[in-house]
Design an enzyme around this catalytic site. Structure first.
Site, PDB file in Angstrom:
ATOM      1  N   SER A  40     -17.560   4.841  -4.095  1.00 22.22           N
ATOM      2  CA  SER A  40     -18.872   4.777  -3.442  1.00 22.22           C
ATOM      3  C   SER A  40     -18.940   3.512  -2.594  1.00 22.22           C
ATOM      4  O   SER A  40     -17.984   2.732  -2.544  1.00 22.22           O
ATOM      5  CB  SER A  40     -19.989   4.756  -4.496  1.00 22.22           C
ATOM      6  OG  SER A  40     -19.906   3.564  -5.262  1.00 22.22           O
ATOM      7  N   LYS A  41     -20.075   3.315  -1.949  1.00 24.34           N
ATOM      8  CA  LYS A  41     -20.218   2.177  -1.034  1.00 24.34           C
ATOM      9  C   LYS A  41     -20.015   0.835  -1.724  1.00 24.34           C
ATOM     10  O   LYS A  41     -19.614  -0.135  -1.102  1.00 24.34           O
ATOM     11  CB  LYS A  41     -21.601   2.222  -0.374  1.00 24.34           C
ATOM     12  CG  LYS A  41     -21.700   3.295   0.708  1.00 24.34           C
ATOM     13  CD  LYS A  41     -23.060   3.300   1.354  1.00 24.34           C
ATOM     14  CE  LYS A  41     -23.151   4.399   2.409  1.00 24.34           C
ATOM     15  NZ  LYS A  41     -24.495   4.532   2.967  1.00 24.34           N
ATOM     16  N   ARG A  42     -20.276   0.785  -3.024  1.00 25.21           N
ATOM     17  CA  ARG A  42     -20.124  -0.512  -3.681  1.00 25.21           C
ATOM     18  C   ARG A  42     -18.658  -0.926  -3.810  1.00 25.21           C
ATOM     19  O   ARG A  42     -18.350  -2.070  -4.118  1.00 25.21           O
ATOM     20  CB  ARG A  42     -20.812  -0.514  -5.057  1.00 25.21           C
ATOM     21  CG  ARG A  42     -20.238   0.452  -6.045  1.00 25.21           C
ATOM     22  CD  ARG A  42     -21.179   0.612  -7.244  1.00 25.21           C
ATOM     23  NE  ARG A  42     -20.773   1.703  -8.082  1.00 25.21           N
ATOM     24  CZ  ARG A  42     -19.822   1.616  -8.990  1.00 25.21           C
ATOM     25  NH1 ARG A  42     -19.171   0.487  -9.161  1.00 25.21           N
ATOM     26  NH2 ARG A  42     -19.504   2.652  -9.738  1.00 25.21           N
ATOM     27  N   GLY A  94     -16.814  -0.935  -1.244  1.00 23.74           N
ATOM     28  CA  GLY A  94     -16.465  -1.333   0.118  1.00 23.74           C
ATOM     29  C   GLY A  94     -16.671  -0.159   1.060  1.00 23.74           C
ATOM     30  O   GLY A  94     -17.376   0.792   0.740  1.00 23.74           O
TER      31      GLY A  94
END
Length: 468
Positions: free
Chosen positions: A240-242, A244
């Site tokens: 996911s976006k966390r 990167g």
């Protein structure tokens, strides 16, 4: 439609950018089709009109083009294919495999709550199944799902998968607003386009029995399935976006080469012995569904960065120069001298991990008014080096050939005569020519800059020291 030719498809929804997981799915479909001399179709699933956007569609197509995943047909847009979906729905109604349901959402909620209270599965209870109702405002069309038996299919990755039909309810094929549901549109598209191999993420496994039942109800051949494992971040949770950047275009904009990302994606869940690096031709030749693992692939950003550095080093100067231009433009550097650009790339590709890094390092080659780093200025641009710089400038001015070999010869003679080591002049010269203390080799830099530019920069630094 039946065919011996292998036909795969990639059907992204244009509700956002193309992410790593989708790109990996697209790659596997593309590789399988290319290896078998088949056809690869791009289909845009844009029936969610509220969340779909033209910008996202453009970004998906741009991502595919950047990665080099060319398609043989399409892009088809589901929003333009409603007539096809309706014709299949009519076929199912006419054959008695589907029916109109007049139950309102409120009635359905009430009956589901009652079923739950009795400890039953809260699925549709089939009230309208055998009533022979026609269309009406607010009605839907449902599939007559078999109420017993099994739906089974062979998955190229997961093996045989079986579902009990009694667990599935009478799936809605057409909503009350007249639009087709996801399952209906997908099956109708795949049949009409001749798709016979469906390679997708394993989050679709539960969709497969529902779609197979639609194929069976239509009397159409069932495609082959391969559900590839999901992609995890380094902490083994879903990517996911966390973790990167997750979008393909974000990696492009960070200065990654398309083939580095492609190679990295291919290795997420697929392997070929211990081989880590593959050319595009090798990927096509060696890819197989049998070698796709059952366990999730772990996306390693550091590994991708190392792979990118390796591909930059192995790329031709011409190829890198073309890809570097947008990044130099982002730094305000345009109207490039092609000879100098190619030379600059040759001096930097061994030491650059991304194109952004390379562009930043190449900046000094093209700057007209070079700025000297403060610490470098104080330490190396001192009055005691001015005579040495004047002397070397005079010698360089007299050179007929301005190549690395001749430059080395000039400097060897200069150092012998002056009884000094290269270190005495190298750093002041480096700062004079680049503005910084870290750069490629002095002789390489001078050769790339060319005689006129080197002499100009030396004149400027001499005047600068004199004026201090």
């Amino acid at each position: 439609m039946t065919t011996d030719q292998i036909i795969t498809r990639f059907p992204p929804s244009p509700t956002g950018y193309l992410h790593i997981g989708g790109a990996r799915t697209a790659l596997f479909n593309w590789l399988f089709a290319r290896q078998r001399g088949g056809k690869f179709i791009l289909r845009i699933e844009d029936t969610d009109r509220e969340r779909s956007s033209e910008q996202a569609t453009r970004a998906i197509i741009e991502s595919m083009e950047w990665l080099g995943l060319d398609w043989d047909e399409g892009p088809y847009f589901q929003s333009e294919r409603y007539d096809i979906y309706n014709s299949y729905i009519e076929r199912l109604i006419e054959s008695g495999q589907a029916y109109h349901c007049h139950c309102t959402p409120e009635e359905l909620d009430t009956r589901r709550a009652e079923a739950k209270a009795k400890g039953l599965k809260p699925k549709y209870d089939g009230l309208c199944r055998d009533l022979g109702l026609g269309p009406a405002p607010g009605s839907v069309v449902r599939l007559k799902t078999p109420q017993s038996g099994m739906t089974q299919f062979h998955d190229f990755v997961k093996g045989t998968i079986t579902f009990k039909n009694e667990e599935l309810d009478d799936l809605i094929l057409k909503r009350s607003d007249g639009s087709p549901t996801y399952h209906m549109a997908v099956v109708a598209d795949d049949i009409s386009l001749g798709v016979n191999y469906i390679i997708r993420g394993d989050d679709h496994v539960n969709n497969t029995p529902r779609q197979i039942l639609i194929y069976k109800a239509l009397g159409e051949p069932i495609p082959h399935y391969a559900h590839v494992p999901m992609i995890l971040g380094a902490d083994k949770t879903r990517l996911s976006k966390r973790h990167g950047a997750t979008s393909v275009l974000a990696y492009r904009d960070m200065g990654y080469l398309p083939h580095a990302l492609l190679n990295s994606l291919a290795r997420l869940g697929w392997s070929y012995g211990d081989q880590e690096k593959f050319t595009r031709e090798e990927l096509i030749e060696k890819f197989s569904l049998e070698n796709v693992g059952k366990s999730a692939g772990v996306f390693n950003a550091e590994k991708l960065l190392d792979l990118n550095a390796w591909y930059i080093k192995e790329s031709s100067n011409e190829s890198l120069a073309g890809q570097l231009k947008p990044f130099l433009k982002g730094l305000g550097i345009e109207d490039l001298d092609e000879r100098r650009l190619l030379g600059a790339v040759g001096t930097l590709k061994e030491r650059s991990k991304t194109l952004i890094e390379m562009a930043e390092s190449a900046r000094f080659y093209f700057q007209k008014n070079l700025q000297y780093e403060e610490n470098a200025d104080k330490k190396f641009l001192t009055p005691d080096v001015m005579d040495l710089l004047e002397d070397i400038k005079g010698r360089l001015n007299g050179m007929a050939e301005f190549s690395k070999v001749e430059l080395e010869e000039i400097f060897t003679l200069f150092l012998d005569e002056k009884k000094i080591k290269l270190g005495k002049i190298a750093q002041p010269l480096r700062v004079a020519l680049t503005g910084r203390t870290v750069s490629p080799g002095i002789f390489e830099i001078m050769e790339v800059l060319g005689k006129e530019e080197v002499l100009d920069r030396l004149s400027r630094v001499i005047e600068y020291i004199r004026a201090k």
